[in-house]
Scaffold this motif. Structure first.
Motif, PDB file in Angstrom:
ATOM      1  N   SER B 261       5.257  -0.755  -0.681  1.00  0.00           N
ATOM      2  CA  SER B 261       6.526  -1.459  -0.861  1.00  0.00           C
ATOM      3  C   SER B 261       6.479  -2.824  -0.185  1.00  0.00           C
ATOM      4  CB  SER B 261       7.673  -0.605  -0.303  1.00  0.00           C
ATOM      5  OG  SER B 261       8.860  -1.358  -0.253  1.00  0.00           O
ATOM      6  N   CYS B 262       5.961  -2.873   1.026  1.00  0.00           N
ATOM      7  CA  CYS B 262       5.891  -4.158   1.729  1.00  0.00           C
ATOM      8  C   CYS B 262       4.971  -5.138   0.995  1.00  0.00           C
ATOM      9  CB  CYS B 262       5.419  -3.955   3.170  1.00  0.00           C
ATOM     10  SG  CYS B 262       6.674  -3.180   4.217  1.00  0.00           S
ATOM     11  N   ILE B 263       3.873  -4.631   0.453  1.00  0.00           N
ATOM     12  CA  ILE B 263       2.980  -5.504  -0.328  1.00  0.00           C
ATOM     13  C   ILE B 263       3.709  -6.049  -1.548  1.00  0.00           C
ATOM     14  CG2 ILE B 263       0.923  -5.538  -1.815  1.00  0.00           C
ATOM     15  CD1 ILE B 263      -0.364  -3.535   0.136  1.00  0.00           C
ATOM     16  N   SER B 264       4.435  -5.167  -2.236  1.00  0.00           N
ATOM     17  CA  SER B 264       5.084  -5.623  -3.472  1.00  0.00           C
ATOM     18  C   SER B 264       6.183  -6.646  -3.194  1.00  0.00           C
ATOM     19  CB  SER B 264       5.623  -4.427  -4.262  1.00  0.00           C
ATOM     20  OG  SER B 264       6.768  -3.912  -3.624  1.00  0.00           O
ATOM     21  N   HIS B 265       6.662  -6.707  -1.950  1.00  0.00           N
ATOM     22  CA  HIS B 265       7.645  -7.722  -1.587  1.00  0.00           C
ATOM     23  C   HIS B 265       7.003  -8.976  -1.008  1.00  0.00           C
ATOM     24  CE1 HIS B 265      10.438  -4.329  -2.079  1.00  0.00           C
ATOM     25  NE2 HIS B 265      11.356  -5.242  -2.280  1.00  0.00           N
ATOM     26  N   ASP B 266       5.698  -9.053  -1.043  1.00  0.00           N
ATOM     27  CA  ASP B 266       4.975 -10.197  -0.482  1.00  0.00           C
ATOM     28  C   ASP B 266       3.968 -10.700  -1.521  1.00  0.00           C
ATOM     29  OD1 ASP B 266       4.413 -11.919   1.707  1.00  0.00           O
ATOM     30  OD2 ASP B 266       4.715 -10.220   3.064  1.00  0.00           O
ATOM     31  N   PRO B 267       4.426 -11.599  -2.426  1.00  0.00           N
ATOM     32  CA  PRO B 267       3.578 -12.017  -3.557  1.00  0.00           C
ATOM     33  C   PRO B 267       2.222 -12.551  -3.099  1.00  0.00           C
ATOM     34  CG  PRO B 267       5.765 -13.035  -3.692  1.00  0.00           C
ATOM     35  CD  PRO B 267       5.719 -12.295  -2.399  1.00  0.00           C
TER      36      PRO B 267
END
Lengths: 385, 385
Positions: B261-267
């Motif tokens: 989730s954190c990755i998907s919020h950090d392009p």
């Protein structure tokens, strides 16, 4: 008659206008500053990417309600986001600001709309704040607890991991745990510092944005804080204390048998605790903010097995009971969508995860979505408070 | 004809006599010193309780075999315990010592007894060591890898989390990953530093023995190291790399959806990775050292769901496949019994945990107990190496 099942968000933050104004006056973290006509929030001095953009989602109550409507959230139990009052150094300032913010939040909730079809229930409730900073007197803390118990829409307090400077295993906090366990207030334990002074070394040189501090640092901070509290015997002395862990307890569920094993190999520690660590782990509450159905079910399993690790003679075992201590949350206004989609992935993922837990029936899912929160926080029973 | 199912321990350590002698010469950590006629091992300078007592269990091969016999362990894949060669500052010393220790370990295994009824199989195999220290040249590392591949009883290498000083996401390690993925060697990733420079702050002032560094610090170190490696795209470039995580991956399984989730919020991060983080998590191997059946089953679930998060078109999903990447281990000679009981609780707990995983059939349990290790490490096929 079929009663509508409510969706209750117990992990949702705001920076009240008074708090945001306070942060705007500051020249170092935590602070709100303006860059290229955009307001940005810097929570930690060494935060990657100069913090993050902030706007009305962070302080405007209408935005909170709009977000709730968009996701069919009936009730939110709102808490001030980190770092709370940790950064203050004057106890009198901290006490005064805590009291003002608690009054502000009570007002924010008390004047919110009612829930359709549930006469006595408001759409907003809150977690208050304590002036937990170095040098604060016990009396000031207890006074604030008392103040909060008199504010009918505040149902708990949110707390970081540092206590009054030495963590939650500090013997000086003993009167606070005593006072809190005598109230119905729920302690929402939430991280802020991540790995603290070890972060730079742990995260290394590569550019990974906020991923490592948020995805690993935050959960580990919570895990360490609650483990220290358990090791200090706080739950042995105050078994009625209600602690709710952010982000499903971080790594606590997965490390709990390892923690138990390490304790059992350390007579110094094991001899002073009444139970196996896994029992204490089962006495906590967990938000359902973990983004995956496997994680969701596992947290419930770890709670459910707890009684088997109690040293209470004849403790009745019910392995399926884990869901009762898990509560839906969103972490709003953090993790907003990056694209133009209206609904937030961070919300949908947790709702979907709850829905997909294989061993949960509909009633278990409804409990996690809202029923547990209504019961734990006593929502709608403010008159009797 | 029923074939006997073997029990294979893939997480078991030794300090080879040459290594122990080296540690005895040192005057600061890591060192072995004598206090009140007792030899003690101090791994870190600030270690609680002046380290721990050590004896023949740590270096004597007969003691290893006795321990194995006591617990019906047929085969052990032995690795040097932390801190390996991290403390050396001269590359030439590190390279020479690595080579000597690798030869010693090959000899330790090659001259070990055979397994009853399994003609070609020895009771001892090993993980070699690389001279991973600051300043070491790539050629020296690759030379040691080549040396190890020529030692038929060394089936992998054990590795800490610091690489050559900057962690496992250091671009300078690229040739090493390339070389390793071209061999059949398994990389056993094992912690040593815990929270490193952040430990003092994180663990606080109360006396908790080794509990916090071992139960939280160790697993978090592994979790951070492997996450950084994934974020650096190492698995995208080297999908055949075989990495085995100590202590069931620490907190990685439980944090994996949050990491995703954190990755998907950090392009910045998501744009450079081919898959959802949960896919990479499913490409790793995990020891079955987590002390609880719920943990055991959960790790398998997290591995099993991985394919669903692959971006490979038409990837075939098999959720039950998780057990195939889990391997029994003991962590011997650490966590010895405190009382007079013969068998080690730390071993029995993990065996019992494997046995109690509800959704595992007998064949799955046998695979975790030994079948997976025989296949992954190619045990008994030294002739063809």
């Amino acid at each position: 008659m079929s009663v509508r099942q409510l969706l209750v968000d117990i992990h949702t933050h705001c920076y009240l206008p008074r708090y945001a104004a306070f942060l705007r006056q500051r020249s170092f973290a935590p602070r709100i500053f303006t860059r290229n006509q955009e307001e940005r929030l810097l929570i930690l001095d060494d935060e990657p990417l100069s913090g993050r953009p902030v706007g009305p989602q962070y302080w405007d109550r209408d935005e909170k309600l709009k977000f709730m409507d968009l996701h069919n959230i009936d009730v939110s139990i709102v808490s001030t986001a980190n770092p709370w009052l940790d950064f203050l150094d004057k106890p009198s300032t901290a006490s005064q600001l805590a009291n003002e913010l608690n009054e502000d939040l009570e007002n924010y909730c008390a004047t919110s709309p009612g829930v359709d079809g549930f006469d006595t229930m408001k759409r907003l409730y809150g977690f208050g704040l304590l002036p937990l900073i170095k040098g604060i007197g016990t009396e000031d803390l207890l006074q604030t607890v008392k103040h909060i118990t008199g504010l009918p829409h505040l149902k708990g307090i949110i707390m970081g991991t540092r206590g009054i400077g030495k963590g939650l295993d500090d013997p000086a906090l003993e009167p606070l745990w005593e006072a809190l366990s005598n109230t119905k207030l729920v302690v929402f334990l939430h991280p802020h510092y991540g790995l603290g002074s070890g972060a730079k070394e742990a995260w290394g040189d590569q550019e990974n944005g906020h991923v490592l501090p948020l995805a690993i640092g935050f959960p580990v901070e919570t895990t360490t804080a609650i483990t220290r509290l358990i090791l200090a015997g706080v739950y042995d002395r105050h078994p009625d204390l209600k602690i709710l862990l952010a982000h499903s307890g971080g790594a606590l569920p997965q490390l709990s048998s390892r923690i138990a094993s390490c304790i059992s190999h350390d007579p110094l520690v094991s001899s002073r605790l009444k139970h196996d660590a896994r029992y204490y782990v089962s006495r906590l509450y967990y938000d359902a903010v973990n983004y995956g159905p496997e994680e969701m079910g596992f947290v419930a399993d770890v709670i459910g097995r707890g009684t088997a690790y109690s040293s209470i003679p004849g403790a009745r075992e019910d392995r399926l009971v884990g869901y009762k201590r898990m509560l839906f949350g969103t972490d709003h206004p953090f993790f907003p969508p990056l694209g133009k989609e209206a609904k937030w992935a961070s919300v949908l993922e947790n709702l979907q995860a709850i829905d997909e837990v294989q061993r949960w029936e509909k009633e278990h899912k409804n409990a996690v979505r809202g029923g547990n929160a209504i019961e734990l926080f006593g929502l709608g029973h403010e008159q009797g408070k």
